[in-house]
Design an enzyme around this catalytic site. Structure first.
Site, PDB file in Angstrom:
ATOM      1  N   ARG B 118      12.779 -65.414   9.416  1.00 26.00           N
ATOM      2  CA  ARG B 118      12.690 -64.287   8.476  1.00 26.00           C
ATOM      3  C   ARG B 118      11.261 -63.786   8.276  1.00 26.00           C
ATOM      4  O   ARG B 118      10.937 -63.196   7.242  1.00 26.00           O
ATOM      5  CB  ARG B 118      13.293 -64.641   7.113  1.00 26.00           C
ATOM      6  CG  ARG B 118      14.780 -64.911   7.169  1.00 26.00           C
ATOM      7  CD  ARG B 118      15.437 -64.712   5.811  1.00 26.00           C
ATOM      8  NE  ARG B 118      16.837 -65.112   5.867  1.00 26.00           N
ATOM      9  CZ  ARG B 118      17.288 -66.304   5.500  1.00 26.00           C
ATOM     10  NH1 ARG B 118      16.458 -67.215   5.049  1.00 26.00           N
ATOM     11  NH2 ARG B 118      18.565 -66.578   5.597  1.00 26.00           N
ATOM     12  N   LYS B 140       5.142 -50.562  13.289  1.00 28.10           N
ATOM     13  CA  LYS B 140       6.445 -50.443  13.949  1.00 28.10           C
ATOM     14  C   LYS B 140       6.551 -51.481  15.058  1.00 28.10           C
ATOM     15  O   LYS B 140       5.643 -51.638  15.855  1.00 28.10           O
ATOM     16  CB  LYS B 140       6.605 -49.044  14.552  1.00 28.10           C
ATOM     17  CG  LYS B 140       6.949 -47.984  13.537  1.00 28.10           C
ATOM     18  CD  LYS B 140       7.355 -46.709  14.246  1.00 28.10           C
ATOM     19  CE  LYS B 140       7.735 -45.626  13.264  1.00 28.10           C
ATOM     20  NZ  LYS B 140       8.108 -44.376  13.968  1.00 28.10           N
ATOM     21  N   GLU B 182      -1.960 -39.929  22.999  1.00 28.37           N
ATOM     22  CA  GLU B 182      -1.621 -40.201  21.596  1.00 28.37           C
ATOM     23  C   GLU B 182      -2.704 -39.663  20.659  1.00 28.37           C
ATOM     24  O   GLU B 182      -2.402 -39.213  19.548  1.00 28.37           O
ATOM     25  CB  GLU B 182      -1.413 -41.703  21.365  1.00 28.37           C
ATOM     26  CG  GLU B 182      -0.117 -42.258  21.940  1.00 28.37           C
ATOM     27  CD  GLU B 182       1.148 -41.851  21.163  1.00 28.37           C
ATOM     28  OE1 GLU B 182       1.036 -41.292  20.058  1.00 28.37           O
ATOM     29  OE2 GLU B 182       2.255 -42.076  21.684  1.00 28.37           O
ATOM     30  N   LYS B 215      -4.077 -41.337  11.678  1.00 26.28           N
ATOM     31  CA  LYS B 215      -2.809 -42.066  11.653  1.00 26.28           C
ATOM     32  C   LYS B 215      -2.671 -42.896  10.373  1.00 26.28           C
ATOM     33  O   LYS B 215      -1.611 -42.923   9.744  1.00 26.28           O
ATOM     34  CB  LYS B 215      -2.690 -42.955  12.897  1.00 26.28           C
ATOM     35  CG  LYS B 215      -1.379 -43.707  12.912  1.00 26.28           C
ATOM     36  CD  LYS B 215      -0.951 -44.178  14.266  1.00 26.28           C
ATOM     37  CE  LYS B 215       0.414 -44.856  14.142  1.00 26.28           C
ATOM     38  NZ  LYS B 215       0.855 -45.468  15.378  1.00 26.28           N
ATOM     39  N   GLU B 225       8.491 -44.446   6.876  1.00 21.92           N
ATOM     40  CA  GLU B 225       8.969 -43.256   7.589  1.00 21.92           C
ATOM     41  C   GLU B 225      10.193 -42.635   6.938  1.00 21.92           C
ATOM     42  O   GLU B 225      11.249 -42.490   7.555  1.00 21.92           O
ATOM     43  CB  GLU B 225       9.259 -43.572   9.071  1.00 21.92           C
ATOM     44  CG  GLU B 225       9.461 -42.285   9.872  1.00 21.92           C
ATOM     45  CD  GLU B 225       9.490 -42.507  11.379  1.00 21.92           C
ATOM     46  OE1 GLU B 225       8.614 -43.204  11.905  1.00 21.92           O
ATOM     47  OE2 GLU B 225      10.396 -41.948  12.015  1.00 21.92           O
ATOM     48  N   ARG B 229       5.743 -39.429   7.633  1.00 24.33           N
ATOM     49  CA  ARG B 229       5.433 -40.210   8.828  1.00 24.33           C
ATOM     50  C   ARG B 229       6.175 -39.708  10.063  1.00 24.33           C
ATOM     51  O   ARG B 229       5.762 -39.983  11.191  1.00 24.33           O
ATOM     52  CB  ARG B 229       5.741 -41.694   8.572  1.00 24.33           C
ATOM     53  CG  ARG B 229       5.313 -42.573   9.724  1.00 24.33           C
ATOM     54  CD  ARG B 229       5.418 -44.054   9.450  1.00 24.33           C
ATOM     55  NE  ARG B 229       5.087 -44.770  10.679  1.00 24.33           N
ATOM     56  CZ  ARG B 229       4.825 -46.041  10.753  1.00 24.33           C
ATOM     57  NH1 ARG B 229       4.847 -46.775   9.678  1.00 24.33           N
ATOM     58  NH2 ARG B 229       4.526 -46.600  11.914  1.00 24.33           N
ATOM     59  N   ASN B 233       6.129 -38.510  15.309  1.00 22.15           N
ATOM     60  CA  ASN B 233       7.094 -38.426  16.408  1.00 22.15           C
ATOM     61  C   ASN B 233       6.955 -37.148  17.223  1.00 22.15           C
ATOM     62  O   ASN B 233       7.742 -36.923  18.148  1.00 22.15           O
ATOM     63  CB  ASN B 233       8.524 -38.496  15.856  1.00 22.15           C
ATOM     64  CG  ASN B 233       8.867 -39.889  15.387  1.00 22.15           C
ATOM     65  OD1 ASN B 233       8.861 -40.816  16.178  1.00 22.15           O
ATOM     66  ND2 ASN B 233       9.146 -40.030  14.103  1.00 22.15           N
ATOM     67  N   HIS B 236       7.598 -36.960  20.933  1.00 18.64           N
ATOM     68  CA  HIS B 236       8.323 -38.186  21.264  1.00 18.64           C
ATOM     69  C   HIS B 236       9.827 -37.994  21.429  1.00 18.64           C
ATOM     70  O   HIS B 236      10.475 -38.818  22.065  1.00 18.64           O
ATOM     71  CB  HIS B 236       8.055 -39.267  20.214  1.00 18.64           C
ATOM     72  CG  HIS B 236       6.722 -39.945  20.390  1.00 18.64           C
ATOM     73  ND1 HIS B 236       5.524 -39.274  20.263  1.00 18.64           N
ATOM     74  CD2 HIS B 236       6.402 -41.228  20.708  1.00 18.64           C
ATOM     75  CE1 HIS B 236       4.529 -40.125  20.470  1.00 18.64           C
ATOM     76  NE2 HIS B 236       5.025 -41.326  20.743  1.00 18.64           N
ATOM     77  N   HIS B 240      10.395 -39.823  24.675  1.00 15.32           N
ATOM     78  CA  HIS B 240      11.272 -40.997  24.792  1.00 15.32           C
ATOM     79  C   HIS B 240      12.450 -40.715  25.718  1.00 15.32           C
ATOM     80  O   HIS B 240      12.860 -41.580  26.495  1.00 15.32           O
ATOM     81  CB  HIS B 240      11.800 -41.420  23.419  1.00 15.32           C
ATOM     82  CG  HIS B 240      10.808 -42.188  22.617  1.00 15.32           C
ATOM     83  ND1 HIS B 240      10.984 -42.453  21.281  1.00 15.32           N
ATOM     84  CD2 HIS B 240       9.637 -42.774  22.956  1.00 15.32           C
ATOM     85  CE1 HIS B 240       9.955 -43.149  20.832  1.00 15.32           C
ATOM     86  NE2 HIS B 240       9.116 -43.351  21.826  1.00 15.32           N
ATOM     87  N   HIS B 252       4.099 -44.477  29.033  1.00 14.00           N
ATOM     88  CA  HIS B 252       4.385 -43.846  27.737  1.00 14.00           C
ATOM     89  C   HIS B 252       3.428 -42.677  27.471  1.00 14.00           C
ATOM     90  O   HIS B 252       3.839 -41.623  26.987  1.00 14.00           O
ATOM     91  CB  HIS B 252       4.294 -44.888  26.620  1.00 14.00           C
ATOM     92  CG  HIS B 252       4.601 -44.347  25.258  1.00 14.00           C
ATOM     93  ND1 HIS B 252       5.802 -43.759  24.945  1.00 14.00           N
ATOM     94  CD2 HIS B 252       3.850 -44.270  24.114  1.00 14.00           C
ATOM     95  CE1 HIS B 252       5.786 -43.359  23.673  1.00 14.00           C
ATOM     96  NE2 HIS B 252       4.612 -43.651  23.154  1.00 14.00           N
TER      97      HIS B 252
END
Lengths: 353, 353
Positions: B118, B140, B182, B215, B225, B229, B233, B236, B240, B252
């Site tokens: 956990r 993330k 990025e 950022k 998010e 936030r 993306n 993306h 993606h 990427h």
């Protein structure tokens, strides 16, 4: 219906708990789910499919996935199977995942909700008493591994819990006892009035509410289990190890009941708990069928304990009590290391009971 | 050395970012790791094993696990393999997990740290520019699935990030470009000065720091998010989907560069961005080798997009810009649905570039 707001120190971990009779067929429940935007998916234990799952899924226009029941399905494999099903039905980040079942189902589905697309909305509908008191409240999710119970998981509280007392009260005697084991544990560590009530066969509703309120008071103070919340592990160092030895064929409640008794004995042997108080504890556990698992050997038990999550710096740590209703703080650690030698007499006692 | 404290509105999501030259051999780093109690385990991409991993593991007395490099290892299977290795070496809840490598390694190891018992302590040591700017900052974590990229994961910020600028500056040209993709994205959505600096081939250090600060400003306002936030993306949704079509054989950074260009075009087509500004954007992307994947078909692309995490109520949503340096708020959603018909001319343009 009673609405209890669980508001930990970390606001994003809030949960609304709805508890009352006939909730699953209530207007309030329908209204609640009608307000959820996006897709709704119920994951239900197949043991309860015919009873409630079909009806609920129709009432709230949810898709229904059924899984097998029993601790053996609480694995990474089932998690992957569930996530594949969600992807295949096109469930997006706006999906609400609804777990309908016992602790195995809510732990498993909670874990899926916490990692699917980095977290989707989660609602729990526990159908067993132990599933309500132990698994549903507090946001712990988990799956088991061959190395031990609940070793993979997250802390991801549901948005809401719907606890229908009718369902919980029609449980068979054995299931009621499983729930009582967790209720008594909260009595031992936090609230002696639970213990008094149980001793005099007090009303089950009152016991459930007291246990829930005790648990909420603990997790609100320490939602991430960095200190105080550890006391909820009383009986579980031993209990989880016994379940691992039994290959999860021992009900969690039975393992916790035996675990609490043994860790009560340990508290006495280490000089914290009086003999008189231990005898009181022992008297109540006569209600439980406390048997060691068939596969039990001391070596296997110690091996299983070696993976306990409270372990630190290579030592096994136990939560201990000095009174009925009070766990020892140990300078904020709320558990202490017990060396193998100190454990020996307790294991002898457990094996020869 | 510069220490940047990342302090989102949820205090438990804090991270300390250490950035500077020769950090991996610095006294500060040794002191930092000596203060970590419990076991230390480094997970390193095998591509960098000989360079830094062996040395670091010896210096800080950590165990070392190596994994293959490349996007194809970012799977649930590798997660299970890593967790088994941790169980087998007896790693407890007091373990510190250290990810040494690019974005694949930090995403993957971050996910393991977030679900092992956990959640255990996590430190990231990014060794690529894109791994620092994109993956390491913001917490993330993710793995890919056959249904799409990063569809399983958590938000679990590391305790600390150690970014050694020497390592980042000895990267091959291609890796530098991946990072730049990025950095430019943050320029497009949030800070036009990044864009001005990049246009005039400004100093890389300054660009990196500006992108990091941009950022951080975004994620501090909305760590989970739920709104703002989402602008990160930008580029993306397309990026993606292209990576999924390419079976993750497209870097990427290249996918994001092409994605930003195409989503810039979409912003223009939908009437938000002026032609003049789009031309400025187009001019910079000449630096990148922007090719559609060999396996590209429009059907495959749309299928991959259908699993995008921003999707809501069955619609694909895009982040859009109206200026260089400004993403559109769309009443707090920070993205808007784009129906297939609106997308068509943009896809035609992309396919015929």
């Amino acid at each position: 219906m009673k609405k209890i707001c669980i508001r930990p120190s970390i606001p994003s971990l809030s949960t609304d708990l709805y508890i009352g009779e006939d909730l699953l067929t209530s207007e309030q429940l329908l209204r609640f789910f009608n307000q959820c935007k996006g897709k709704k998916v119920i994951v239900a234990d197949c043991a309860i499919k015919n009873l409630y799952a079909m009806k609920l899924s129709q009432q709230i226009c949810a898709e229904l996935i059924t899984i097998q029941s029993g601790e053996h399905v609480k694995t990474q494999k089932t998690v992957e199977h569930l996530m594949d099903a969600l992807f295949q039905m096109g469930a997006g980040k706006d999906t609400t995942l609804i777990a309908l079942g016992g602790g195995v189902t809510t732990d498993l589905v909670g874990f899926v909700a916490s990692i699917y697309m980095r977290g989707i909305s989660l609602v729990l509908v526990p159908t067993t008493l132990i599933g309500l008191v132990d698994a549903a409240i507090g946001g712990k999710t988990a799956v088991n591994t061959p190395f031990g119970k609940n070793l993979i998981g997250t802390i991801y509280p549901p948005k809401a819990i719907w606890a229908d007392l009718n369902i919980l009260q029609t449980l068979p005697e054995k299931e009621q006892l499983n729930g009582l084991a967790e209720i008594l544990k909260i009595g031992l560590i936090y609230d002696s009035s639970i213990w008094e009530l149980a001793k005099h066969n007090g009303h089950m509703h009152t016991l459930i509410l007291k246990a829930i309120q005790g648990k909420i008071a603990i997790i609100e103070q320490d939602p991430m289990e960095q200190a105080l919340r550890r006391i909820l592990n009383f009986g579980h160092t031993m209990g989880h190890a016994l379940e691992t030895v039994a290959h999860y064929e021992m009900p969690h409640g039975e393992a916790v009941a035996l675990g609490c008794l043994v860790e009560g004995y340990l508290s006495m042997r280490l000089g914290y708990l009086s003999e008189k108080n231990f005898e009181k504890i022992q008297a109540i556990y006569h209600r439980f069928p406390l048997q060691l698992p068939k596969a039990y050997t001391r070596t296997k038990l110690l091996e299983a304990m070696a993976h306990d999550k409270k372990r630190a710096f290579g030592e096994i740590r136990f939560v201990l009590i000095d009174e009925i209703g009070h766990a020892l703080p140990f300078e904020g650690a709320y558990c202490r290391a017990v060396i193998p030698h100190e454990l020996e007499s307790t294991l002898n006692w457990m094996e020869n009971r």
